[in-house]
Motif scaffolding. Structure first.
Motif, mmCIF file in Angstrom:
data_model
loop_
_atom_site.group_PDB
_atom_site.id
_atom_site.type_symbol
_atom_site.label_atom_id
_atom_site.label_comp_id
_atom_site.label_asym_id
_atom_site.label_seq_id
_atom_site.Cartn_x
_atom_site.Cartn_y
_atom_site.Cartn_z
ATOM 1 N N ASP A 336 0.997 -1.234 0.008
ATOM 2 C CA ASP A 336 0.016 0.086 0.012
ATOM 3 C C ASP A 336 0.919 1.242 0.092
ATOM 4 O O ASP A 336 0.410 2.264 -0.621
ATOM 5 N N SER A 337 1.814 1.255 0.713
ATOM 6 C CA SER A 337 2.899 2.371 0.835
ATOM 7 C C SER A 337 3.482 2.641 -0.452
ATOM 8 O O SER A 337 3.922 3.681 -0.647
ATOM 9 N N GLY A 339 2.270 2.036 -3.207
ATOM 10 C CA GLY A 339 1.394 1.975 -4.339
ATOM 11 C C GLY A 339 1.208 0.640 -5.220
ATOM 12 O O GLY A 339 0.560 0.782 -6.583
ATOM 13 N N ALA A 498 2.085 11.354 3.492
ATOM 14 C CA ALA A 498 1.438 10.159 3.223
ATOM 15 C C ALA A 498 -0.069 10.239 3.477
ATOM 16 O O ALA A 498 -0.859 9.420 3.075
ATOM 17 N N LYS A 503 -2.844 7.300 1.639
ATOM 18 C CA LYS A 503 -2.282 5.951 1.918
ATOM 19 C C LYS A 503 -2.428 5.548 3.354
ATOM 20 O O LYS A 503 -2.685 6.293 4.244
#
Length: 524
Positions: A336-337, A339, A498, A503
């Motif tokens: 997730d961080s 992408g 972030a 995110k």
């Protein structure tokens, strides 16, 4: 029949300890007590069958269909034909080892088995040595000790496979065949990373032998194990394949088959067969809180054994391709961080200086998703894939670099013996957390010995998310969200960025005394 089952489950045993005349090793033999109940149980079984003379082989008409009954009647009554075919090729392996300087691999393993903090604390090797400093007793220098394991011939001219930990540092190796014939063997080569060894018996050209299976066994398939448990000689047990792809923390190339056919100390190096009489795996370890079989054993797959044995026979050693990266799995938070759509691949913690990866431009934070077009599941999948390739092999890596996908071509180096392809298991990546890290930070340049890059952790809240992630005092945070940080303000800015980008987590690159790794911190 029900009563007979109960007796099998709950029968009592007398324990009788006997000492082998040529060693100090004590063997425990289980002898059933003679119970008067046995006659009663047998009578009960006859009564049950007599009550239903037209019953199916299972004795319950209402639960078994005609088709099932026919299938049951066609089932082979046992494994006798298979065993008579393969058992002559299985050997007992007896070794003598000089205990000088504690160099024996097995003695080192025994020490780890005693250490409750070791990752091996629940995995007991199948090889029992007498003495050896067990139970807190001091070891004697220059003591020659003996031990026993198992093995099997793979060719008529006397090549046989066993475990590395069975013959490692052996002064002499002796094999005993199923018919009692005894031969002296020599060690051709060993591979500690997969715990395999190849030995050779000279003087004959007509040894019985077995072959490795070319097919991967299915979970639920029958498996028959043959070996030398507790030094008793050729012993056969049966069960099923319970699982595959097991990682027991033994090394970077773990890919074990799990079986429930009972195996014990002394079964190490013995074969596990499929119903065609082909070897599907080499018995090497058990899960055992007590030291005896609890029905969870681990086999080196035949696919791995074939590759290793071929190199040992040809060169006496195994050479592996070397990429030169420290990697860890891509967790959901890391994906997730970064992408990424899926939590797959291996994220590079740190490329080693001068390695093929570093020379090809691979950087920390890059994610390797495929090798030569074949998708990579996780860090261990990458380690195993690279290890199967020869040094000098040209490979193409699919890499996600700062959000962009690219293909990197490079030639693999040779993995030196002292190096190990390191793959972090990522177990510290799963604890929940918040953007409030629970850390006190200071610029690395202000802390003596911390270097000039990043921010140093000077204090950790034991209840905070950073502590749960394994971050400790003295660690250095090099970047946050892919951006280098030099002070506390940089860290706060990247955390805020972030969060505002939607995110769910942010990625920290953390350097500790042991290694550099990535830690994903969830965002509220």
């Amino acid at each position: 029949m029900l009563g007979a089952r109960r007796l099998t489950q709950h029968g009592h045993f007398d324990m009788i300890d006997r000492v082998n005349s040529d060693t100090t090793k004590t063997r425990t033999i289980l002898r059933p007590r003679r119970l008067a109940l046995l006659g009663t149980v047998a009578a009960l079984g006859v009564a049950v069958l007599a009550a239903s003379p037209a019953s199916t082989p299972f004795g319950v008409n209402s639960l078994i269909s005609p088709a099932q009954a026919a299938e049951s009647a066609a089932t082979p009554p046992g494994f006798g034909d298979l065993v008579s075919k393969v058992k002559p090729a299985v050997i007992s392996v007896r070794v003598k080892i000089d205990q000088d300087n504690d160099k024996s691999a097995m003695l080192q393993q025994n020490r780890m088995d005693q250490d409750e903090t070791s990752p091996f604390d629940q995995f007991s090797r199948q090889f029992g040595f007498p003495g050896g400093g067990m139970n807190g007793m001091p070891r004697q220098r220059h003591q020659v000790i003996t031990g026993e394991g198992s093995g099997f011939f793979i060719s008529a001219d006397g090549y046989a496979v066993t475990n590395n930990h069975v013959v490692d540092h052996a002064e002499s190796v002796q094999v005993t065949m199923d018919d009692g014939a005894i031969y002296t063997a020599k060690v051709v080569g060993t591979d500690p990373k997969t715990d395999l060894a190849l030995i050779k018996v000279d003087g004959k050209k007509d040894f019985p032998f077995v072959k490795f299976s070319d097919q991967k066994p299915r979970i639920g398939d029958w498996v028959v194990a043959v070996g030398n448990p507790f030094g008793l000689g050729g012993t056969v047990t049966a069960g099923i394949v319970s699982a595959s792809g097991r990682d027991i923390g033994n090394g970077p190339y773990d890919d074990y088959i799990q079986i429930d056919a009972p195996i014990n100390k002394g079964n190490s190096g013995g074969p596990a067969f499929d119903m065609n009489g082909n070897v599907i795996g080499v018995n090497t370890a058990i899960f055992s809180p007590s030291g005896g079989s609890v029905g969870i054993g681990f086999d080196i797959p035949s696919s791995t054994a074939k590759l290793v044995v071929a190199q040992l026979k040809d060169k006496g050693a195994v050479t592996r391709g070397w990429l030169g990266v420290q990697v860890q799995p891509v967790t959901a938070e890391i994906a997730d961080s970064l992408g990424l759509k899926e939590a797959r691949g291996a994220i590079v913690d740190n490329p080693q200086d001068g390695s093929p990866a570093a020379k090809a431009g691979i950087e920390a934070g890059d994610v390797i998703t495929a090798v030569n077009g074949t998708a990579i599941k996780d860090s261990r999948d990458l380690a195993r894939t690279i290890a199967t390739l020869a040094p000098g092999t040209s490979v193409k890596l699919d890499v996600v670099h700062k959000g962009d996908t690219k293909t990197v071509s490079l030639a693999l180096g040779e993995l030196p013996n002292e190096r190990q392809a390191k793959a972090d298991d990522g177990k510290t990546q799963q604890a929940p957390g918040t953007p409030r890290l629970g850390l006190s930070l200071a610029p690395a340049s202000d802390v003596q010995g911390a270097g000039q890059k990043g921010v140093v952790v000077t204090e950790v809240d034991p209840q905070g998310p950073a502590a749960q992630r394994g971050i400790q005092t003295g660690d250095v945070i090099l970047n946050v969200g892919g951006k280098a940080v030099a002070n506390v303000g940089d860290v706060r800015s990247e955390l805020a960025q972030a969060k505002s980008s939607g995110k769910n987590s942010v990625l920290l690159q953390v350097k500790s005394a042991e290694a550099t790794r990535f830690v994903a911190v969830p965002l509220a």
